[in-house]
Design an enzyme around this catalytic site. Structure first.
Site, PDB file in Angstrom:
ATOM      1  CB  SER A 414      -0.838  -3.311   8.646  1.00 21.66           C
ATOM      2  OG  SER A 414       0.251  -2.702   9.278  1.00 21.66           O
ATOM      3  N   PRO A 415      -3.964  -2.879   8.483  1.00 20.48           N
ATOM      4  CG  PRO A 415      -4.760  -0.742   8.012  1.00 20.48           C
ATOM      5  CD  PRO A 415      -3.841  -1.481   8.919  1.00 20.48           C
ATOM      6  CD  GLN A 492      -7.626   1.956   7.326  1.00 23.03           C
ATOM      7  OE1 GLN A 492      -7.833   1.289   6.317  1.00 23.03           O
ATOM      8  NE2 GLN A 492      -6.411   2.352   7.674  1.00 23.03           N
ATOM      9  CE1 TYR A 573      -8.004   4.335  -1.797  1.00 23.47           C
ATOM     10  CE2 TYR A 573      -6.892   4.199   0.315  1.00 23.47           C
ATOM     11  CZ  TYR A 573      -7.165   3.672  -0.927  1.00 23.47           C
ATOM     12  OH  TYR A 573      -6.605   2.480  -1.315  1.00 23.47           O
ATOM     13  NE  ARG A 621      -2.659   3.648   7.684  1.00 22.45           N
ATOM     14  CZ  ARG A 621      -2.103   2.497   7.267  1.00 22.45           C
ATOM     15  NH1 ARG A 621      -2.143   2.166   5.985  1.00 22.45           N
ATOM     16  NH2 ARG A 621      -1.533   1.678   8.113  1.00 22.45           N
ATOM     17  NE  ARG A 716       3.407  -5.851   0.812  1.00 28.10           N
ATOM     18  CZ  ARG A 716       3.929  -5.301  -0.266  1.00 28.10           C
ATOM     19  NH1 ARG A 716       5.137  -5.668  -0.682  1.00 28.10           N
ATOM     20  NH2 ARG A 716       3.270  -4.374  -0.928  1.00 28.10           N
TER      21      ARG A 716
END
Length: 761
Positions: A414-415, A492, A573, A621, A716
């Site tokens: 994941s980013p 991304q 965002y 996303r 994580r």
């Protein structure tokens, strides 16, 4: 102790038995409104675990019950004309009437008084409270006791969506617990069927509200309704009739299942138990389990604790956890059946797997323990569908193709923001970080959100793609990864919007800088929080400039060598601020309806798609749920958003959720965002990535095998272990995964240790 048990079902009877076993001097009366041999259910399902608990509590009644059990180890799923059978499930059934007779006999032997055909009223409940030391309210789903003291118990009753009717048949289905799905002229109808004695099986018929309405079941009497069900399932009933034992009910006897949970289970000397306190949907067969095990627990605590109040408090604390755990599984199972029509086009192999794992109590490796042969055949099917015929590797190791990009497996890094860039330029930290994770074996590695302009950064430490030196640094990484690993890289790209000009993640998340803040933009002039600066509401010139910045960043990403690009339109965002009504308060053509709110994000996405090479995939996303109810984006909206993205030639949707408002109230848990991916993938349809508290190989394999996503993002765990996938492969005994050549000696040792059940720690 003088005890009144209100309700002569399994909970009340077994509590009375358990109390007498502890102390024969207890004076206990069971009060039941029906006759001793009345029952309006058919079969009861118990697991081997529950049988063991009954035997430990009272071997006498357990043995009598065991003598009347019908056992099965298999689950059969009939779908699209195919019957898929898996084994190792370990269940047993007994007629509810037979169970009650056995418990009544045992209660009499122990000196329990039983009063049948005795109505319970609000007045009598009050009288019992005064006369007895303890009143056990086991008076069922429609508990009058719960209603009488509703202000104290605070019940939460959630009426579920599907309609069902509880029937029986002498077609015994004695080889397996059987699920049957039939497509009719009015929609899908399905049955849950299982044997409970030598001659009889339970046969629960279920369907959606729309199908029920289309058939007109609500206007039929029971015999008319049964006749329709016999016609639907004729080829499975083999000439046997369907039967009802609910002739006391007027109409067709179809109902909606009510999920009951009470805030409190006790009031003074009144204690709730069984369906009066909490219900579990019939599709996981745990209602009787909850009742019997709760009876054991309360009886034990009443003899181990210092006072009745302490015993009741302990009972409620301990049993609530178990009830909530089972209700969570039951909710998952219930929702699966409520949404089953989205899965009915799946291949029978995948449909069967989806059904078996619907509650999340059965995992991928648990299925391997139960039925290794069936699971291996399912894994072979999955690999064949992925173009890897002949392999029986776990689904996470299946290849996947998007346009001309082929991934060696389905695991995605994941980013995850690093906050280590200098003036937007990635540093040696980024090179080391991403290179290590690419060497770690994942099929696809994401960069963190890479910003399209200096003012579009989230923090001063965020990287960018807006200057020549950025492109050079990212190209160095891409060249290394492509030369030394099998991994692909995704850039991304995004713009921070109202969440920009904030502190580094390990300082104070989303808080404004102490100094040096830069101007920020958003869909509307609404700050992220009262502490954050007010962004400028974008005008058309701003929109043109930012769109062109996305285009320029995409062109840089292509020249740098990225294999894939993702436009970040989630988490509050900039593009997300247009999509959600929580932050888009515009009154022009970019505000209001969902179509209007999507107008500018789609303009950016279309512009990126035009310059991004046709052979390379594009992802977006999204936040599929704002966790703010109908005021924000809902999962229903997310399906519509995904359809617009599909029409814009987006190849895959990265399905996240939340982080769009400080008012959000997310519901966390294992794989908690996966249902949004599942729904989008199977309703739109479009390829999806699942994210959110996914941290075990079992999670990954279950999600993929059930068709809930095409790729799975691990966040994580990859921070703690860059070589997560390689270590997982060793643990699963998969030796085909590719290790970097200099590390193969380590791989050999790790695999040998894993075979012996050892590790390095």
């Amino acid at each position: 102790m003088r005890i009144a048990c209100l309700g002569g079902g399994p909970a009340g009877l077994y509590f009375a038995i358990s109390m007498k076993l502890h102390d024969p001097s207890h004076e206990i009366v069971v009060i039941e409104r029906n006759r001793a041999d009345d029952t309006f259910g058919w079969g009861v399902v118990l697991s081997d675990e529950t049988l063991d608990n009954l035997a430990a509590n009272d071997p006498v009644s357990a043995e009598r019950i065991r003598e009347h059990f019908a056992y099965w180890d298999d689950i059969a799923v009939v779908h699209k004309g195919a019957k898929t059978v898996s084994t190792g499930h370990g269940f047993c059934g007994i007629g509810r009437r037979q169970l009650l007779i056995l418990l009544q006999e045992r209660a009499r032997e122990l000196g329990v008084e039983m009063r049948f055909e005795t109505d319970i009223t609000e007045a009598s409940i009050e009288q019992y409270r005064r006369e007895y030391d303890l009143v056990l309210a086991a008076d069922g789903l429609n508990s009058l006791t719960r209603q009488t003291y509703a202000d104290h118990f605070k019940p939460d009753i959630d009426v579920r969506a599907c309609k069902f009717v509880w029937l029986g048949t002498q077609q015994t289905f004695n080889d397996a617990f059987t699920f049957i799905f039939e497509k009719t002229e009015h929609g899908w109808v399905w049955a849950h069927a299982y044997q409970f004695d030598r001659d009889t099986a339970t046969f629960i018929v279920e369907c959606s509200e729309a199908t029920w309405q289309a058939f007109g079941f609500g206007e039929m009497n029971q015999q008319e309704s049964i006749a329709v069900c016999e016609r639907i399932f004729a080829k499975h009933l083999d000439g046997h009739a369907l039967m009802t034992n609910a002739n006391h009910i007027r109409g067709s006897a179809w109902i909606n299942f009510p999920r009951v949970l009470c805030e409190r289970w006790s009031y003074e000397n009144v204690v709730l138990m069984g369906d009066a306190a909490a219900t579990a949907h019939f599709s996981i067969g745990s209602g009787s389990k909850l009742a019997l095990e709760s009876a054991i627990a309360l009886a034990n605590y009443l003899h181990s604790e210092s006072s009745m109040a302490a015993a009741v408090a302990r009972y409620e604390e301990d049993r609530r956890f178990e009830v909530l755990r089972l209700q969570s599984a039951a909710r998952n199972s219930t929702e699966w059946f409520e949404q089953v029509e989205r899965y009915l086009d799946l291949d029978p192999v995948q449909f069967n797997y989806s059904l078996l794992t619907r509650s999340q109590r059965i995992s991928h490796e648990n299925l391997r323990v139960r039925d290794p042969q069936w699971l291996e055949s399912a894994e072979r099917w999955f690999q064949t569908e992925a173009g890897n015929s002949g392999s029986a590797r776990a689904p996470m190791f299946a290849p996947y193709q998007l346009r001309d990009m082929t991934l060696v497996n389905r695991v995605v890094v994941s980013p995850m923001a690093q906050y280590k860039a200098v003036d937007g330029c990635p540093t040696d930290w980024h090179f080391s970080h991403y290179a290590e994770r690419a060497k770690g074996g994942a099929g696809l590695v994401y960069t963190e959100m890479t910003c399209v302009s200096p003012s579009g950064r989230i923090t001063p430490g965020c990287p960018g793609l807006y200057a020549p030196e950025h492109e050079v640094a990212w190209k160095r990484l891409c060249d290394f990864v492509h030369t030394e690993t099998q991994a692909k890289l995704c850039a991304q790209i995004g713009h921070s919007g109202a969440k920009g000009s904030t502190q580094l993640g390990w300082q104070e998340m989303d808080a404004p800088l102490t100094d040096g803040n830069w101007p920020i933009l958003a869909a509307s002039a609404q700050p992220w929080s009262a502490r954050n600066q007010v962004p400028k509401a974008m005008d058309r010139d701003d929109m043109d400039r930012v769109r062109d910045e996305f285009v320029s960043a995409a062109q840089m990403a292509d020249r740098a060598g990225f294999d894939m690009i993702e436009v970040h339109a989630a988490h509050g965002y900039l593009l997300s601020s247009f999509i959600t009504p929580l932050t888009n308060h515009r009154d022009d053509e970019y505000g209001g309806s969902l179509d209007n709110r999507l107008r500018y994000p789609l303009e950016v996405i279309n512009a990126v798609r035009r310059v991004w090479p046709a052979h390379k995939p594009l992802s977006v996303r999204i936040s599929a749920n704002d966790w703010c109810g109908d005021e924000g984006i809902t999962p229903d909206d997310a399906v519509e958003i995904a359809k617009r993205l599909r029409d814009a030639e987006v190849d895959i949707v990265d399905v996240s959720a939340g982080q769009t408002s400080t008012q959000a109230k997310p519901v966390y848990g294992r794989m908690f965002q996966t249902p949004f991916s599942d729904r989008i993938r199977n309703e739109t349809p479009i390829a999806t990535m699942a994210v959110g508290n996914i941290y075990q190989a079992d999670h990954v394999n279950s999600i993929l095998m059930a068709g809930r996503a095409d790729l799975v993002c691990i966040a994580r765990p990859h921070l703690a272990d860059p070589y997560w996938l390689l270590h997982v492969a060793a643990g699963l005994g998969d030796s085909e995964v590719e290790w970097p050549a200099p590390y193969r000696a380590g791989a050999d040792q790790l695999q040998r240790l894993a075979e012996r059940g050892e590790g390095w720690v």
